[in-house]
Every structure is written in structure tokens, then in C-alpha cells.
Write an enzyme that holds these catalytic residues in place. Structure first.
Site, mmCIF file in Angstrom:
data_model
loop_
_atom_site.group_PDB
_atom_site.id
_atom_site.type_symbol
_atom_site.label_atom_id
_atom_site.label_comp_id
_atom_site.label_asym_id
_atom_site.label_seq_id
_atom_site.Cartn_x
_atom_site.Cartn_y
_atom_site.Cartn_z
ATOM 1 N N LYS A 259 15.736 -6.622 2.127
ATOM 2 C CA LYS A 259 16.187 -5.660 3.134
ATOM 3 C C LYS A 259 17.670 -5.720 3.475
ATOM 4 C CE LYS A 259 11.571 -4.474 4.907
ATOM 5 N NZ LYS A 259 10.516 -4.096 6.034
ATOM 6 N N ALA B 77 11.397 -15.191 12.799
ATOM 7 C CA ALA B 77 12.787 -14.768 12.820
ATOM 8 C C ALA B 77 12.967 -14.322 11.369
ATOM 9 C CB ALA B 77 13.620 -15.735 13.320
ATOM 10 N N LEU C 174 0.781 -1.228 -0.127
ATOM 11 C CA LEU C 174 0.054 0.087 -0.011
ATOM 12 C C LEU C 174 0.932 1.292 0.181
ATOM 13 C CD1 LEU C 174 -2.847 -0.968 2.491
ATOM 14 C CD2 LEU C 174 -2.862 -1.064 0.159
HETATM 15 P P1 ATR Z 1 12.529 -14.394 5.314
HETATM 16 O O1 ATR Z 1 12.334 -15.683 6.055
HETATM 17 O O2 ATR Z 1 12.694 -14.322 3.649
HETATM 18 O O3 ATR Z 1 12.879 -13.345 6.023
HETATM 19 P P2 ATR Z 1 9.826 -13.358 6.007
HETATM 20 O O4 ATR Z 1 8.548 -13.311 5.396
HETATM 21 O O5 ATR Z 1 10.404 -11.891 6.151
HETATM 22 O O6 ATR Z 1 10.962 -14.202 4.989
HETATM 23 O O7 ATR Z 1 9.809 -14.508 7.279
HETATM 24 C C1 ATR Z 1 9.108 -15.576 7.289
HETATM 25 C C2 ATR Z 1 8.861 -15.830 8.791
HETATM 26 O O8 ATR Z 1 7.782 -16.477 8.841
HETATM 27 C C3 ATR Z 1 9.973 -16.557 9.250
HETATM 28 O O9 ATR Z 1 10.130 -16.425 10.742
HETATM 29 C C4 ATR Z 1 9.287 -18.064 8.993
HETATM 30 O O10 ATR Z 1 9.827 -19.370 9.905
HETATM 31 P P3 ATR Z 1 11.084 -19.978 9.128
HETATM 32 O O11 ATR Z 1 12.289 -19.328 9.507
HETATM 33 O O12 ATR Z 1 10.785 -21.351 9.866
HETATM 34 O O13 ATR Z 1 10.845 -20.147 7.843
HETATM 35 C C5 ATR Z 1 7.738 -17.822 9.297
HETATM 36 N N1 ATR Z 1 7.003 -18.828 8.727
HETATM 37 C C6 ATR Z 1 6.438 -18.803 7.407
HETATM 38 N N2 ATR Z 1 5.741 -19.894 7.143
HETATM 39 C C7 ATR Z 1 5.668 -20.552 8.504
HETATM 40 C C8 ATR Z 1 4.992 -21.507 8.719
HETATM 41 N N3 ATR Z 1 4.030 -22.294 7.766
HETATM 42 N N4 ATR Z 1 4.991 -22.210 9.904
HETATM 43 C C9 ATR Z 1 5.791 -21.645 10.942
HETATM 44 N N5 ATR Z 1 6.461 -20.278 10.629
HETATM 45 C C10 ATR Z 1 6.312 -19.836 9.401
#
Ligand code: ATR
Length: 277
Positions: free
Chosen positions: A65, A131, A15
Site C-alpha cells: 500500500k 502498527a 474476497l
Molecule cells: P506490515 O508490518 O508489513 O505492515 P501488516 O500485516 O500490515 O504487515 O502488520 C503486521 C502487524 O501485526 C504489525 O503491527 C506486527 O507487529 P510488529 O510491528 O512487531 O511486527 C503485528 N504482528 C504480527 N505478528 C505478531 C506477533 N506474533 N506478535 C505481535 N504482533 C504481531
């Protein structure tokens, strides 16, 4: 016409163009702000476009980022966040030199969003879920507010451990375990989809807790809906988004050799603008 961009992948949901274009118009600035889905290897080219004056400034969102950092001339962020979400040109009128500067406005956005609702973190027990890209900015901002403890839980243990290297005071908790807390913050992407559910047993959480979700679209994730049903205080990421954008706009509008930029207003109209999607 000056051109600004928000880059990310995915980017459709952003947005930022709506908000910044509204503020440009309100402040009689001839500029256009667009969104662009990019890949990792497009970043160098986009930064070159800033250097050559084709683009005036950009916002950066997931997942770039951190990866934009090596392309910049100057990075003015808390180092531990490893996260730049705003890039702009710093011009020196006397020497004519140009520097491409990276900043992090997420930390401020998060802090202001809590001040907005007068929530005081000092002495509180904070539980952070996730994280990902935005988590380090949130932890950095939280530490400045002096909570009694920050616990962190992430599905992938290694990522939680990496954060602990940057923030040694973090207490890591196994994914699926929930400890006693005053405020819980969802920084994961779970909740963006309708059926997404975090592993929380709401019956065992006690009462009068504060649930904060960084997600603002949908307005109420299951995490917040369930919390509300149980009578807890809830807040989504909308004000964090608006305040980080406000600070980015200020940086975009700093004139050469000037100290401050324009601080655009946040009023009902601005907030309504974000409701119509
Ligand atoms: P990035 O990992 O590239 O920084 P993000 O969207 O900023 O992407 O972060 C995704 C967050 O959501 C992470 O903490 C991710 O957990 P993992 O480190 O285990 O991947 C969490 N996440 C996404 N899908 C998830 C799921 N189905 N269950 C639990 N945590 C999830």
C-alpha cells in the site's frame, strides 16, 4: 473486456474478486476482476499495464500500500496514511490525457463500518493494537471522529514511534500493557491463524467495552471470541472491507469528466457472498 486486479502477497484469502465481479455483473458492466500475487519488483510493470490500457484499475493490499505510491501520477490520500489501496485511470476526454490516480478507501471503510452499527467514537478512549499497513488509515479516521484519547501499542516499538511522528497526539503504550479503554481495535495480523493470541488479560478489562478486529476471515478471532465470552460488544472487519470495496468500485466506474461513479448496493446477497468461504 475490461480487466481489474487486486495485488498483494499473500493474496489467496482476498474476497475482492468475488465482490467486484458480482457488482460488475449486477451493473451490466463487461469487466473481470482477478487476484494476483506479486513481488515488489512487479509493481512498476503492473502500473505500466494500467498506462497502456491492459488493466483498468487495481486494488492494493498488504504489503504494497505504501510502495505503489512513487509509481502514480496523482495521489489523493490523507498524506499521513501513506497508504494507497485503490488505483484507477482518470481520463480527460477533451485533452485526451490520462492520469494514474491513487486513493485510500480504507479510512472511509472504517468510518462507515462504525456508522453502520451506530457506534459513536466522540469522547471515547480508544486503544489500538498494531502498527502495520492498515493502522495509519484507522488512526486517521479515528482522529476525525474526535475520541478523547488514542493509545497505541505495538510489539516493535520503532514502528509505534514512527506512527507517533505522523500522529503526535498518539499515546504509546508498552506491548503487553493494557490501559483503560472504551474501544480496542486489533490492527495486527494476530488472529489470522487459529492459535494466535493477543496479550490481553480479559479478567482485568472491566465490562461493556467494544472490541473491533480488522480481520474478517476467520469471522471471530480469539480476540473477539474471548471478548464475547466476557460479555463485550464485538465487530469484525467485514463491513470495513465491504465499504472500502464499495468506494473503490465507485472510483473504478467514474466516466471521463464525470463527477461520480456507480455506488453498488450492499444488501443481504452481497454479505452472503462473503460468507461462503
Ligand atoms: P506490515 O508490518 O508489513 O505492515 P501488516 O500485516 O500490515 O504487515 O502488520 C503486521 C502487524 O501485526 C504489525 O503491527 C506486527 O507487529 P510488529 O510491528 O512487531 O511486527 C503485528 N504482528 C504480527 N505478528 C505478531 C506477533 N506474533 N506478535 C505481535 N504482533 C504481531
Amino acid at each position: 473486456m475490461k480487466k481489474y486486479l487486486v495485488i498483494g502477497n499473500p493474496i489467496d484469502h482476498s474476497l475482492s474478486p468475488k465482490l467486484h465481479n458480482y457488482w460488475f455483473k449486477k451493473n451490466n458492466i463487461k469487466a473481470i476482476y482477478e487476484k494476483k500475487q506479486v513481488k515488489e519488483n512487479d509493481i512498476g510493470g503492473i502500473i505500466s499495464d494500467i498506462r497502456s490500457g491492459k488493466i483498468e484499475g487495481i486494488n492494493v493490499t498488504v504489503p504494497f500500500k505504501k510502495s505503489v505510491i512513487p509509481f502514480l501520477d496523482k495521489v489523493e490520500i490523507p498524506e499521513k496514511t501513506q497508504s494507497v489501496n485503490t488505483i484507477y485511470i482518470e481520463k480527460n476526454n477533451i485533452t485526451g490525457s490520462k492520469k494514474i490516480v491513487g486513493r485510500n478507501t480504507d479510512t472511509l471503510g472504517f468510518k462507515y463500518s462504525l456508522e453502520h452499527i451506530k457506534y459513536n467514537v466522540k469522547g471515547k478512549k480508544i486503544f489500538v493494537l498494531g502498527a502495520g499497513g492498515v493502522t495509519s488509515s484507522i488512526i486517521y479516521a479515528l482522529e476525525e471522529m474526535e475520541p478523547s484519547i488514542i493509545m497505541l501499542s505495538n510489539r516493535t516499538k520503532e514502528k509505534a514511534e514512527n506512527l507517533k511522528k505522523l500522529f503526535p497526539k498518539l499515546e504509546l503504550v508498552k506491548w503487553g500493557d493494557i490501559r483503560n479503554f472504551d474501544m480496542i481495535i486489533n490492527t495486527t495480523s494476530l488472529g489470522l491463524k487459529e492459535n494466535d493470541k493477543l496479550p490481553i488479560n480479559y479478567d482485568r478489562i472491566g465490562s461493556d467495552k467494544f472490541f473491533y478486529d480488522v480481520i474478517y476471515n476467520p469471522k471471530k478471532t480469539n480476540f473477539l471470541l474471548e471478548a464475547k465470552k466476557s460479555g463485550h460488544q464485538i465487530e469484525n472487519g467485514k463491513m470495513m472491507f465491504v465499504y472500502q470495496a464499495q468506494e473503490a468500485f465507485r472510483l473504478f466506474t467514474i466516466a471521463p469528466n464525470a463527477r461520480a461513479g456507480l455506488v453498488p448496493s450492499i444488501n443481504k446477497k452481497v454479505l452472503q457472498l462473503l460468507e461462503n468461504d
